[in-house]
Design a protein around this motif. Structure first.
Motif, PDB file in Angstrom:
ATOM      1  N   LYS A 196       0.833  -1.207   0.000  1.00  0.00           N
ATOM      2  CA  LYS A 196       0.000   0.000   0.000  1.00  0.00           C
ATOM      3  C   LYS A 196       0.864   1.251   0.000  1.00  0.00           C
ATOM      4  O   LYS A 196       0.588   2.215  -0.709  1.00  0.00           O
ATOM      5  CB  LYS A 196      -0.920   0.014   1.231  1.00  0.00           C
ATOM      6  CG  LYS A 196      -2.113  -0.877   1.114  1.00  0.00           C
ATOM      7  CD  LYS A 196      -2.988  -0.761   2.353  1.00  0.00           C
ATOM      8  CE  LYS A 196      -4.175  -1.670   2.270  1.00  0.00           C
ATOM      9  NZ  LYS A 196      -4.996  -1.596   3.491  1.00  0.00           N
TER      10      LYS A 196
ATOM     11  N   VAL B 180       3.933   5.503  -5.709  1.00  0.00           N
ATOM     12  CA  VAL B 180       3.830   5.456  -7.171  1.00  0.00           C
ATOM     13  C   VAL B 180       2.690   6.361  -7.646  1.00  0.00           C
ATOM     14  O   VAL B 180       2.823   7.079  -8.637  1.00  0.00           O
ATOM     15  CB  VAL B 180       3.632   4.000  -7.658  1.00  0.00           C
ATOM     16  CG1 VAL B 180       3.251   3.956  -9.112  1.00  0.00           C
ATOM     17  CG2 VAL B 180       4.901   3.191  -7.423  1.00  0.00           C
ATOM     18  N   THR B 181       1.573   6.344  -6.927  1.00  0.00           N
ATOM     19  CA  THR B 181       0.442   7.199  -7.289  1.00  0.00           C
ATOM     20  C   THR B 181       0.824   8.673  -7.177  1.00  0.00           C
ATOM     21  O   THR B 181       0.465   9.486  -8.030  1.00  0.00           O
ATOM     22  CB  THR B 181      -0.767   6.891  -6.387  1.00  0.00           C
ATOM     23  OG1 THR B 181      -1.090   5.507  -6.503  1.00  0.00           O
ATOM     24  CG2 THR B 181      -1.973   7.724  -6.764  1.00  0.00           C
ATOM     25  N   GLU B 182       1.575   9.016  -6.125  1.00  0.00           N
ATOM     26  CA  GLU B 182       2.018  10.400  -5.959  1.00  0.00           C
ATOM     27  C   GLU B 182       2.927  10.814  -7.118  1.00  0.00           C
ATOM     28  O   GLU B 182       2.773  11.903  -7.671  1.00  0.00           O
ATOM     29  CB  GLU B 182       2.761  10.543  -4.634  1.00  0.00           C
ATOM     30  CG  GLU B 182       3.170  11.955  -4.315  1.00  0.00           C
ATOM     31  CD  GLU B 182       3.869  12.051  -2.967  1.00  0.00           C
ATOM     32  OE1 GLU B 182       4.804  12.857  -2.867  1.00  0.00           O
ATOM     33  OE2 GLU B 182       3.480  11.326  -2.035  1.00  0.00           O
ATOM     34  N   TYR B 183       3.875   9.940  -7.493  1.00  0.00           N
ATOM     35  CA  TYR B 183       4.738  10.243  -8.637  1.00  0.00           C
ATOM     36  C   TYR B 183       3.924  10.390  -9.908  1.00  0.00           C
ATOM     37  O   TYR B 183       4.169  11.279 -10.714  1.00  0.00           O
ATOM     38  CB  TYR B 183       5.795   9.154  -8.829  1.00  0.00           C
ATOM     39  CG  TYR B 183       6.951   9.239  -7.870  1.00  0.00           C
ATOM     40  CD1 TYR B 183       7.585  10.449  -7.609  1.00  0.00           C
ATOM     41  CD2 TYR B 183       7.418   8.106  -7.228  1.00  0.00           C
ATOM     42  CE1 TYR B 183       8.644  10.526  -6.735  1.00  0.00           C
ATOM     43  CE2 TYR B 183       8.493   8.174  -6.348  1.00  0.00           C
ATOM     44  CZ  TYR B 183       9.099   9.382  -6.104  1.00  0.00           C
ATOM     45  OH  TYR B 183      10.150   9.458  -5.248  1.00  0.00           O
ATOM     46  N   LYS B 184       2.941   9.524 -10.098  1.00  0.00           N
ATOM     47  CA  LYS B 184       2.084   9.584 -11.298  1.00  0.00           C
ATOM     48  C   LYS B 184       1.344  10.910 -11.336  1.00  0.00           C
ATOM     49  O   LYS B 184       1.264  11.562 -12.382  1.00  0.00           O
ATOM     50  CB  LYS B 184       1.101   8.423 -11.316  1.00  0.00           C
ATOM     51  CG  LYS B 184       0.196   8.418 -12.536  1.00  0.00           C
ATOM     52  CD  LYS B 184      -1.079   7.655 -12.215  1.00  0.00           C
ATOM     53  CE  LYS B 184      -2.133   7.880 -13.220  1.00  0.00           C
ATOM     54  NZ  LYS B 184      -2.907   9.082 -13.069  1.00  0.00           N
ATOM     55  N   ASN B 185       0.799  11.318 -10.198  1.00  0.00           N
ATOM     56  CA  ASN B 185       0.078  12.592 -10.146  1.00  0.00           C
ATOM     57  C   ASN B 185       1.006  13.771 -10.454  1.00  0.00           C
ATOM     58  O   ASN B 185       0.615  14.701 -11.164  1.00  0.00           O
ATOM     59  CB  ASN B 185      -0.584  12.778  -8.778  1.00  0.00           C
ATOM     60  CG  ASN B 185      -1.745  11.832  -8.573  1.00  0.00           C
ATOM     61  OD1 ASN B 185      -2.308  11.310  -9.532  1.00  0.00           O
ATOM     62  ND2 ASN B 185      -2.094  11.582  -7.332  1.00  0.00           N
TER      63      ASN B 185
ATOM     64  N   GLN C 157       3.966   1.530  -1.114  1.00  0.00           N
ATOM     65  CA  GLN C 157       4.586   1.645  -2.432  1.00  0.00           C
ATOM     66  C   GLN C 157       3.582   2.162  -3.459  1.00  0.00           C
ATOM     67  O   GLN C 157       3.919   2.982  -4.314  1.00  0.00           O
ATOM     68  CB  GLN C 157       5.151   0.298  -2.880  1.00  0.00           C
ATOM     69  CG  GLN C 157       6.350  -0.146  -2.077  1.00  0.00           C
ATOM     70  CD  GLN C 157       6.790  -1.570  -2.418  1.00  0.00           C
ATOM     71  OE1 GLN C 157       6.197  -2.212  -3.272  1.00  0.00           O
ATOM     72  NE2 GLN C 157       7.815  -2.045  -1.734  1.00  0.00           N
ATOM     73  N   LEU C 158       2.350   1.677  -3.379  1.00  0.00           N
ATOM     74  CA  LEU C 158       1.312   2.138  -4.303  1.00  0.00           C
ATOM     75  C   LEU C 158       1.047   3.628  -4.114  1.00  0.00           C
ATOM     76  O   LEU C 158       0.886   4.368  -5.084  1.00  0.00           O
ATOM     77  CB  LEU C 158       0.028   1.330  -4.103  1.00  0.00           C
ATOM     78  CG  LEU C 158      -1.144   1.694  -5.000  1.00  0.00           C
ATOM     79  CD1 LEU C 158      -0.797   1.417  -6.457  1.00  0.00           C
ATOM     80  CD2 LEU C 158      -2.373   0.907  -4.600  1.00  0.00           C
ATOM     81  N   ASN C 159       1.018   4.078  -2.861  1.00  0.00           N
ATOM     82  CA  ASN C 159       0.816   5.506  -2.601  1.00  0.00           C
ATOM     83  C   ASN C 159       1.959   6.337  -3.180  1.00  0.00           C
ATOM     84  O   ASN C 159       1.725   7.399  -3.762  1.00  0.00           O
ATOM     85  CB  ASN C 159       0.685   5.771  -1.097  1.00  0.00           C
ATOM     86  CG  ASN C 159      -0.649   5.312  -0.553  1.00  0.00           C
ATOM     87  OD1 ASN C 159      -1.614   5.168  -1.292  1.00  0.00           O
ATOM     88  ND2 ASN C 159      -0.704   5.058   0.745  1.00  0.00           N
TER      89      ASN C 159
ATOM     90  N   ASP D 257       1.635  13.698 -14.141  1.00  0.00           N
ATOM     91  CA  ASP D 257       0.443  14.168 -14.857  1.00  0.00           C
ATOM     92  C   ASP D 257       0.343  15.691 -14.797  1.00  0.00           C
ATOM     93  O   ASP D 257       0.041  16.342 -15.803  1.00  0.00           O
ATOM     94  CB  ASP D 257      -0.826  13.538 -14.270  1.00  0.00           C
ATOM     95  CG  ASP D 257      -1.001  12.091 -14.675  1.00  0.00           C
ATOM     96  OD1 ASP D 257      -0.309  11.646 -15.621  1.00  0.00           O
ATOM     97  OD2 ASP D 257      -1.823  11.389 -14.046  1.00  0.00           O
TER      98      ASP D 257
END
Length: 132
Positions: A53, A59-64, A55-57, A67
């Protein structure tokens, strides 16, 4: 001999009872170990899940972030594209204005030449009139 048989029987029963209790203790301890391993496995799974979880957070932060940067870059590119288009249009207008100015300049030069010729003619005529 009956006393001996009695002790033998009693000894045999004691060994059987002792073996039974050892077997019960073994089963109980085995069940405890299975439960411990199961709970340890569950704790390990929860630890792994928490790690995933996190790591997913990340990765999601980097993706945002990526973007947002992409959106900002696209907006800046569109603004630059519009400015470039405006500059090209103004360059076209300036070229037209330059050609108009150049034709006006040529017209003025030819008119100036004509006026100068007329002036020279008049000057010669006035000199001729003065001399005559």
């Amino acid at each position: 001999m009956s006393l001996r048989t009695f002790f033998k029987g009693r000894f045999l029963i004691s060994i059987i009872i002792f073996t039974f209790f050892v077997w019960i203790a073994y089963l109980y301890l085995n069940k405890l170990q299975v439960n411990y391993n199961s709970s340890e496995s569950e704790n390990h799974c929860m630890s792994e899940l928490t790690s995933i979880k996190y790591q997913l957070n990340v990765v999601t932060e980097y993706k945002n972030r990526i973007d947002r940067l992409l959106t900002e870059t696209q907006k800046a590119r569109e603004a630059d594209k519009e400015r470039y288009k405006d500059i090209l249009e103004s360059c076209g207008a300036m070229k037209q204005h330059i050609s108009i100015c150049q034709s006006q300049f040529e017209d003025l030069q030819s008119e100036c030449k004509r006026v100068k010729e007329d002036h020279d003619k008049l000057k010669k005529e006035t000199e001729n009139i003065k001399t005559s």
